[in-house]
Design an enzyme around this catalytic site. Structure first.
Site, PDB file in Angstrom:
ATOM      1  N   HIS A 168       0.856  -1.189   0.000  1.00 25.36           N
ATOM      2  CA  HIS A 168       0.000   0.000   0.000  1.00 25.36           C
ATOM      3  C   HIS A 168       0.889   1.235   0.000  1.00 25.36           C
ATOM      4  O   HIS A 168       1.973   1.223   0.601  1.00 25.36           O
ATOM      5  CB  HIS A 168      -0.869   0.062   1.271  1.00 25.36           C
ATOM      6  CG  HIS A 168      -2.137  -0.726   1.191  1.00 25.36           C
ATOM      7  ND1 HIS A 168      -2.688  -1.349   2.300  1.00 25.36           N
ATOM      8  CD2 HIS A 168      -2.972  -0.987   0.165  1.00 25.36           C
ATOM      9  CE1 HIS A 168      -3.816  -1.950   1.950  1.00 25.36           C
ATOM     10  NE2 HIS A 168      -4.009  -1.747   0.654  1.00 25.36           N
ATOM     11  N   CYS A 264      -2.039   2.635   9.196  1.00 27.20           N
ATOM     12  CA  CYS A 264      -3.044   1.648   8.766  1.00 27.20           C
ATOM     13  C   CYS A 264      -4.216   1.576   9.745  1.00 27.20           C
ATOM     14  O   CYS A 264      -5.312   1.155   9.365  1.00 27.20           O
ATOM     15  CB  CYS A 264      -2.417   0.258   8.677  1.00 27.20           C
ATOM     16  SG  CYS A 264      -1.154   0.118   7.421  1.00 27.20           S
TER      17      CYS A 264
END
Ligand code: NAD
Length: 708
Positions: A168, A264
């Site tokens: 990511h 996250c």
């Protein structure tokens, strides 16, 4: 009162590593300690609550990754773009996040159907700007972003992620207030690194080292002057403090087991739209429909095409696929190729055309080729199409025309009008001002003949170990059989050779092939002929006695004396006719009217009178002699073999013999079924070939006797 904005968090009540969807999870299934995870998450929450507004979302059982709420979606003003997770394991989270957004009064903006989009995991706003850094390549689809950018009216800057550990964008990139970023350059391809450097001034750009990157130092929450992360080195801490950011460490090793850390675990839920930035920002992302036909699955073409798009920083959507149902039936696939810019799309399409892919326009129709005149003799227009060895068609006024004189590294010139259009491959230097040259990739299609068998064959030899000699024998036997058939039907075998042929004692065998009509032309350099004549005159090659394998006193001058003698007779043919040269490869060429061409090089002695030192003349002679060849034997000369390979169209049987696996791979891997690479000593190869052909002849004679 908190001044650092608003964040959504989701407690890790049902957290655990239960499957593997990123490299961090490998080997960690069932290893997370829930008690410690909860304690670490609580620590993070407290740090945030002291600086910002925190909202808690109830976790759902059966969704172990739900605490990684950054992936829920993306908030911009009153809009929320919910995630479309790439992996089924996380898709169950989507409904919970969307329900939360609706309850919060946010307007739902869907990412395009058929795309993946993993929210703030991959899409990060530059604080205070309508600029969205958009990660793609591992999880989110590049083609999700143009629609998102348009719906939110923000500029999208695609960044290609190339290391699965940084799956990511938020694992390797962190935008900072004041126009700065912290990032790990190695996680991005070269073009993305350039884009970041172009947009962010050097004094605002913090490039981190691998140690920090693997500790997820970029996976940070930046709020109220604090930089909250799992790990930050002393050096990085100092650089952050120069940008007025105080480092706050929240150890999150239990979440690192699943590939996540501070960033996250939060979603920014309030983000003001900057004023005065409402003008439309067209995206640079471009796409194009292409079609491919053939043995897409069993021949591996589909994989190669998709890998090519991916490696070049593009992305794709398969819009249609019709599988061939029988062995002899083609499959057809239609793809939408997406790239971060028009230039990169062009570069990708160029590679795809060379693989046989057809480029369509928006209405999924093929277009005519774009023709531009050469600006001067020997000069092509800037964006000329460079040819391959494969048969190539050019579309002019709606009709496809096959190019003649196909060769590699040429340009396509179109002559004539509608009724008499002709397309021809021409070398750059042969162009005349005003010649109409095919530019770009529109209206060009190639027909590669591809098979993995050639490659497999050469690799098999490289790995064959002790049995390789026997395997060479078997392949040589097959080549001999093919040569026999070519001779029977009056075909043409061309040999390209280097002086190693002579040094390894191969000359008498090659000479015999010429004498018996198996070879129709010889191509090589000065060295091949010089040492062949040297053997004929003195029995040495580069001064080494080929009978005894030992150096001869003063032998190092033999090749110069050989050159001198030939020069004295005006040519090799002259020396043969004078009875000076009485054996050897070139003796047989002269005696049997087999033409040869010798191309000069910088290391040549002499040279011999036949050696062409003007390389344009040499190339023309080579091209003349290779025309119409059925088979080309490339024997231990990288230089001359590559030269010949470039001027040889697909469809000609190539046999490449060299002691170096790398050279064989380079020569044999033309992506065509007709090439065979043999890693062996060329002297041994010629001995075996001579023996196989002689045995074939004996067998044929025996059959003849029996018939009588
Ligand atoms: P090259 O490097 O292009 O090719 C030589 C190849 O032979 C290499 O790929 C190598 O791996 C391979 N090889 C080495 N030993 C082998 C073996 N036992 N069996 C099989 N393969 C083996 O060089 P080149 O073609 O030899 O020469 C380059 C140029 O130099 C040519 O134009 C040649 O004519 C010229 N040259 C001139 C003279 C001279 O004028 N006296 C002498 C030598 C070379």
């Amino acid at each position: 009162m908190a001044t650092g904005g608003s964040f959504l968090l989701c407690p890790p009540r049902f957290y655990g590593v239960e499957y593997v969807i990123n490299p961090w999870m490998e080997g960690n299934v069932g290893r997370a300690d829930l008690g410690r995870a909860v304690a670490q998450w609580d620590h993070l929450r407290r740090e945030l609550e002291s600086r910002a507004t925190v909202e808690i979302l109830d976790p759902a059982s059966g969704q172990p990754d739900m605490p990684f709420v950054a992936n829920a979606g993306l908030v911009w003003g009153d809009a929320f773009v919910p995630a479309r997770f790439r992996f089924a394991e996380r898709q169950g989270e989507e409904e919970h996040f969307t329900a939360w957004a609706r309850q919060s009064g946010l307007r739902i903006v869907e990412a395009p159907e058929g795309t993946s989009f993993e929210g703030e995991g991959d899409a990060l706003f530059q604080p205070g700007e309508a600029l969205l850094w958009a990660g793609y390549g591992v999880r989110s689809s590049l083609h999700a972003y143009p629609a998102i950018g348009e719906a939110l009216d923000v500029e999208v800057v695609p960044l290609h992620l190339i290391d699965e550990r940084f799956y990511h964008l938020d694992t390797c990139f962190c935008p900072l207030p004041g126009g700065g970023v912290v990032y790990y350059p190695e996680a991005f391809d070269r073009e993305s690194q350039d884009e970041i450097r172009r947009r962010v001034p050097a004094d605002r750009r913090i490039e981190i080292q691998t140690g920090d990157a693997l500790g997820f130092a970029c996976n940070a929450i930046v709020t109220d002057g604090a930089y909250i992360a799992n790990h930050v080195s002393g050096d990085l801490r100092a650089r952050l403090s120069r940008l007025d950011l105080e480092t706050v460490i929240c150890p999150l090793d239990q979440f690192m087991l699943a590939g996540g850390a501070a960033k996250c675990l939060v979603l920014q839920t309030e983000r003001a739209v900057p004023e005065g930035q409402a003008e439309a920002r067209p995206s640079n992302i471009r796409d194009r429909v292409v079609e491919l036909t053939g043995h897409l699955l069993d021949g591996g073409l589909m994989n190669r095409v998709l890998d090519c798009i991916d490696n070049a920083g593009g992305s794709f959507e398969i819009e249609g696929f019709r599988a061939g149902l029988r062995h002899d039936q083609d499959s057809v696939a239609r793809l939408r190729v997406v790239a971060p810019s028009a230039e990169r799309l062009g570069a990708i399409l160029e590679q795809l055309v060379d693989m046989g892919v057809r480029v369509m326009d928006d209405a999924a129709v093929e277009r005519d080729a774009r023709l531009s005149p050469s600006p001067a003799d020997g000069v092509a227009p800037d964006d000329f199409y460079a040819t391959t060895i494969f048969p190539t068609d050019v579309r002019v006024a709606g009709t496809w025309h096959r190019a003649s004189e196909q060769r590699m590294d040429a340009v396509l010139v179109v002559r004539g009008d509608n009724g008499s259009t002709a397309v021809r491959c021409r070398l750059l230097r042969d162009l005349e001002q005003g010649d109409l040259v095919v530019c770009g990739i529109e209206g060009v299609r190639t027909h590669p003949v591809r098979s993995s068998s050639a490659r497999e064959e050469s690799f098999a030899f490289m790995t064959a170990g002790v049995s390789s000699e026997r395997r060479v024998e078997l392949v040589v036997e097959r080549i001999a059989w093919e040569m026999e058939r070519i001779r029977e039907r009056g075909g043409r075998v061309v040999v390209v050779g280097g002086p190693v042929v002579i040094h390894t004692g191969g000359a008498p065998y090659l000479a015999r092939l010429v004498q018996r009509g198996y070879v129709q032309a010889i191509l090589g350099g000065n060295g091949l002929a010089v040492h062949d004549v040297e053997v004929s005159l003195f029995g040495t090659s580069l001064g080494v006695d080929l009978e005894r394998g030992a150096g001869v006193r003063g032998g190092h001058r033999h090749h110069l004396r050989a050159i001198n003698l030939v020069r004295a007779h005006g040519s090799i043919a002259g020396a043969v006719q004078a009875g000076v040269i009485r054996s050897g490869i070139f003796y047989e060429c002269v005696q049997n009217d087999v033409p040869f061409a010798l191309a000069g090089s910088i290391r040549d002695d002499g040279p011999l009178p036949e050696t062409r030192m003007d390389l344009r003349v040499a190339q023309a002679e080579y091209a003349e002699l290779t025309r119409g060849a059925d088979m080309i034997l490339m024997l231990s000369s990288m230089l001359h073999s590559i030269g010949v390979g470039n001027m040889t169209p697909a469809g000609v049987r190539l046999i490449c013999v060299d002691i170096s696996p790398a050279v064989v791979t380079k020569l044999a891997d033309r992506g065509s079924v007709e090439s065979t690479g043999i890693v062996t000593d060329v002297g041994l190869f010629l001995t075996l070939l001579d023996r196989s052909l002689a045995e074939g002849v004996r067998a044929a004679d025996a059959d003849g006797d029996a018939a009588c």
